[in-house]
Design a protein around this motif. Structure first.
Motif, mmCIF file in Angstrom:
data_model
loop_
_atom_site.group_PDB
_atom_site.id
_atom_site.type_symbol
_atom_site.label_atom_id
_atom_site.label_comp_id
_atom_site.label_asym_id
_atom_site.label_seq_id
_atom_site.Cartn_x
_atom_site.Cartn_y
_atom_site.Cartn_z
ATOM 1 N N THR A 114 45.990 41.965 45.523
ATOM 2 C CA THR A 114 45.762 43.051 46.576
ATOM 3 C C THR A 114 47.018 43.019 47.322
ATOM 4 N N GLU A 138 39.693 42.308 47.715
ATOM 5 C CA GLU A 138 38.853 42.620 49.656
ATOM 6 C C GLU A 138 37.748 42.147 49.572
ATOM 7 N N PRO A 145 40.830 47.981 49.903
ATOM 8 C CA PRO A 145 42.620 47.598 49.599
ATOM 9 C C PRO A 145 42.944 48.706 50.918
#
Length: 264
Positions: A114, A138, A145
């Motif tokens: 991430t 995510e 993201p």
């Protein structure tokens, strides 16, 4: 909150006197991007922007590069608070990192998830260890993201691959990332190789490296025509640098590859 800072910023000089900075994620055990990590990165990038080195290495200590973002950062945010979070992270982390007027190398020795991967995508060169893995995961919290990862991944790998990468939330190994053009090279001792490369780049014509970044940045924002339009001024300014004048004279007097650079 721990009294220990979540990052470590150090500066040292190469044997030729070029300053190299190293920014290390140091938030064990997972180097999570919690509030302390975000605050530390904002502080470090503010310092680097105010006093840029001639090259920067971004790395991490521990088993992982990062296990991702601490989900507590997202808990309970309103729509406007969520939007303001991303505005802040672009303005104080991603954009300052990209705007540094020097080469920036990212070393990924292990799992890079991430926000850490989004920071890597904002760097100039990404090196990875053979066992490194990358992910924008995510979707596990119903998010996409939002620190620039999808668009910067699309720039390097293509939009179709970026969609796959983000929508599946899968992990991708270093070999795949190199095949896609996201990772520049894979090395067994990635930390040592990244340090050597950063030192090599620091010894180079720093103003010319900054110009390269400006021209490519113009291409990213407006295509070839825009990059062409800014190149004469950006490159023309280099004729007023001590490095260019000295390197031209060195070339004429002793041949190529003998010049030394001061970053001025």
């Amino acid at each position: 909150m721990s009294d220990t800072k979540a990052t470590r910023l150090t500066r040292e000089n190469t044997d030729g006197g070029a300053e190299v900075a190293t920014l290390t994620l140091a938030n064990p055990p997972l180097n999570l991007f919690d509030q302390s990590m975000l605050d530390a990165l904002i502080e470090d990038l503010s310092e680097l922007s105010a006093n840029p080195p001639r090259a920067l290495l971004l790395r991490a200590e521990g088993k992982l590069v990062s296990g991702g973002v601490d989900v507590h950062v997202f808990d309970g945010l309103t729509v406007e608070q969520g939007a303001e979070l991303w505005r802040t992270l672009f303005a104080q982390i991603i954009h300052p990192l990209e705007a540094l007027p020097c080469p920036v190398v990212f070393a990924a020795h292990g799992l890079t998830l991430t926000a850490a991967f989004e920071m890597a995508l904002a760097c100039d060169i990404i090196l990875a260890a053979p066992k490194a893995k990358f992910g924008l995961v995510e979707t596990v919290v119903g998010l996409t993201p939002s620190m620039g990862g999808p668009q910067r991944l699309a720039e390097r790998a293509g939009s179709g691959r970026a969609r796959e990468f983000v929508m599946t939330g899968d992990l991708y190994d270093a070999a795949t990332m190199a095949e896609w053009g996201v990772v520049n090279a894979i090395h067994d001792d990635v930390d040592a190789v990244a340090r050597d490369l950063t030192n090599r780049l620091a010894k180079g014509p720093t103003r010319a490296h900054a110009a390269t970044k400006q021209i490519i940045g113009a291409w990213r924002s407006g295509g070839v025509a825009h990059a062409d339009s800014v190149t004469p001024e950006v490159s023309g300014a280099l004729f007023d640098t001590a490095d260019l004048r000295g390197a031209v004279q060195s070339f004429l007097q002793v041949g190529p590859g003998k010049a030394t650079y001061t970053g001025r």
